[in-house]
Scaffold this motif. Structure first.
Motif, PDB file in Angstrom:
ATOM      1  N   GLY A  14       0.817  -1.207   0.000  1.00 42.47           N
ATOM      2  CA  GLY A  14       0.000   0.000   0.000  1.00 42.47           C
ATOM      3  C   GLY A  14       0.851   1.258   0.000  1.00 42.47           C
ATOM      4  O   GLY A  14       0.592   2.206  -0.751  1.00 42.47           O
ATOM      5  N   ALA A  15       1.880   1.272   0.846  1.00 42.25           N
ATOM      6  CA  ALA A  15       2.784   2.421   0.901  1.00 42.25           C
ATOM      7  C   ALA A  15       3.553   2.566  -0.407  1.00 42.25           C
ATOM      8  O   ALA A  15       3.796   3.683  -0.881  1.00 42.25           O
ATOM      9  CB  ALA A  15       3.757   2.270   2.078  1.00 42.25           C
ATOM     10  N   LYS A  74       2.537   1.678  -3.428  1.00 41.53           N
ATOM     11  CA  LYS A  74       1.632   2.203  -4.452  1.00 41.53           C
ATOM     12  C   LYS A  74       1.443   3.705  -4.281  1.00 41.53           C
ATOM     13  O   LYS A  74       1.371   4.457  -5.259  1.00 41.53           O
ATOM     14  CB  LYS A  74       0.296   1.481  -4.380  1.00 41.53           C
ATOM     15  CG  LYS A  74       0.361   0.030  -4.834  1.00 41.53           C
ATOM     16  CD  LYS A  74      -0.989  -0.655  -4.675  1.00 41.53           C
ATOM     17  CE  LYS A  74      -0.914  -2.113  -5.106  1.00 41.53           C
ATOM     18  NZ  LYS A  74      -2.207  -2.814  -4.906  1.00 41.53           N
ATOM     19  N   GLN A  75       1.360   4.139  -3.036  1.00 42.76           N
ATOM     20  CA  GLN A  75       1.203   5.575  -2.783  1.00 42.76           C
ATOM     21  C   GLN A  75       2.453   6.332  -3.210  1.00 42.76           C
ATOM     22  O   GLN A  75       2.369   7.406  -3.818  1.00 42.76           O
ATOM     23  CB  GLN A  75       0.918   5.811  -1.301  1.00 42.76           C
ATOM     24  CG  GLN A  75       0.606   7.256  -0.958  1.00 42.76           C
ATOM     25  CD  GLN A  75       0.253   7.434   0.508  1.00 42.76           C
ATOM     26  OE1 GLN A  75       0.729   6.693   1.355  1.00 42.76           O
ATOM     27  NE2 GLN A  75      -0.584   8.398   0.797  1.00 42.76           N
ATOM     28  N   ALA A 104       2.525   6.652  -6.915  1.00 40.99           N
ATOM     29  CA  ALA A 104       1.605   7.682  -7.398  1.00 40.99           C
ATOM     30  C   ALA A 104       2.221   9.068  -7.261  1.00 40.99           C
ATOM     31  O   ALA A 104       2.092   9.914  -8.160  1.00 40.99           O
ATOM     32  CB  ALA A 104       0.294   7.597  -6.619  1.00 40.99           C
ATOM     33  N   VAL A 105       2.903   9.312  -6.146  1.00 40.53           N
ATOM     34  CA  VAL A 105       3.549  10.612  -5.935  1.00 40.53           C
ATOM     35  C   VAL A 105       4.670  10.821  -6.942  1.00 40.53           C
ATOM     36  O   VAL A 105       4.804  11.887  -7.551  1.00 40.53           O
ATOM     37  CB  VAL A 105       4.090  10.706  -4.492  1.00 40.53           C
ATOM     38  CG1 VAL A 105       4.917  11.973  -4.321  1.00 40.53           C
ATOM     39  CG2 VAL A 105       2.951  10.674  -3.485  1.00 40.53           C
TER      40      VAL A 105
END
Length: 258
Positions: A12-13, A15-16, A19-20
């Motif tokens: 999850g981290a 993927k975030q 995205a950034v």
């Protein structure tokens, strides 16, 4: 960098973070600093790499605990009891630090009630969030007797409402606690130890003892079990068999003194 984030902090981290980075590089492309967006070429981060063997297992658990029992720093930072208890509870760090004497520990029944987690709120400081990571984390468990004995000993001398307080008796910071744990194990065979390793260890012990996936999930507060178990079987019950399985290993202090 993304795979490192994935391995240390989860998919999850990662993927975030991707995205950034995608947005940053897109901005670079629009302003001519980059010819194309390299992050878009990453099709998949894949699955988190698993260790070939767990850092903490039945063969290494006592050696790992001895690192803390023999460390003056661990004693000064009140990490010894915490690691012993973690090897029998397998709770999340924030859940453990949120335990209080009034509502969390029932000495008569020999149970621990996990009902919140310690978080830091900007402008406020440390607080106990009134729920855990997931609904399944709101649980009452019966740990092995030696875990309750540690709580009884601490309660007898405690001057704080919290079971594992800071040095001044207030809520303890999970991030600082993790930092101190890293410092204690630095340079030892257990360098890189993370509090979550105790959850993996406890899960392994319970699995080896023949407990079902539902029983292990209830004890550790895991959300993911089968639909049938989630919807049609009672959850959050006292872990009787978990207590029996974990009680087969005496705490490090008893083994060493004996």
């Amino acid at each position: 960098m993304l795979t490192t984030v994935r391995d240390k902090n989860g998919s999850g981290a990662a993927k975030q973070a991707r995205a950034v980075l995608t947005a940053i590089c897109a901005l670079g492309v629009r302003h001519g600093a980059l010819d194309d967006n390299p992050v878009r070429e990453i099709e998949s981060l894949g699955k988190k790499r698993r260790r070939s063997s767990r850092l903490i297992n039945p063969k290494t658990v006592n050696a790992a605990l001895d690192v803390f029992h023999q460390s003056e720093d661990a004693a000064r930072w009140d990490l010894v009891d915490m690691q012993d208890v973690s090897s029998g509870l397998g709770s999340r760090m924030g859940e453990l630090l949120a335990l209080d004497w009034e509502t969390s520990v029932d000495f008569d029944k020999g149970t621990i009630w996990f009902h919140g987690t310690v978080i830091r709120v900007t402008g406020v400081g440390l607080v106990v969030q009134d729920h855990t990571k997931s609904p399944a984390g709101m649980r009452r468990v019966r740990p092995p007797g030696w875990v309750m004995d540690i709580f009884k000993r601490r309660h007898a001398v405690s001057t704080s409402p919290w079971c594992f307080p800071s040095t001044v008796g207030t809520l303890r910071d999970p991030d600082n606690t993790r930092k101190y744990i890293r410092l204690v194990v630095k340079g030892t065979a257990f360098e890189g130890l993370h509090p979550h390793d105790w959850r993996h260890y406890v899960a392994g012990v319970l699995d080896d003892a023949g407990l079902t996936a539902r029983q292990i999930a209830d004890y550790l507060g895991h959300e993911r079990v089968s639909t049938t178990q989630d919807e049609y079987m009672e959850r959050g019950v006292v872990g009787e068999q978990a207590s029996i399985a974990l009680a087969s290993r005496l705490p490090a202090t008893v083994q060493r003194d004996g």
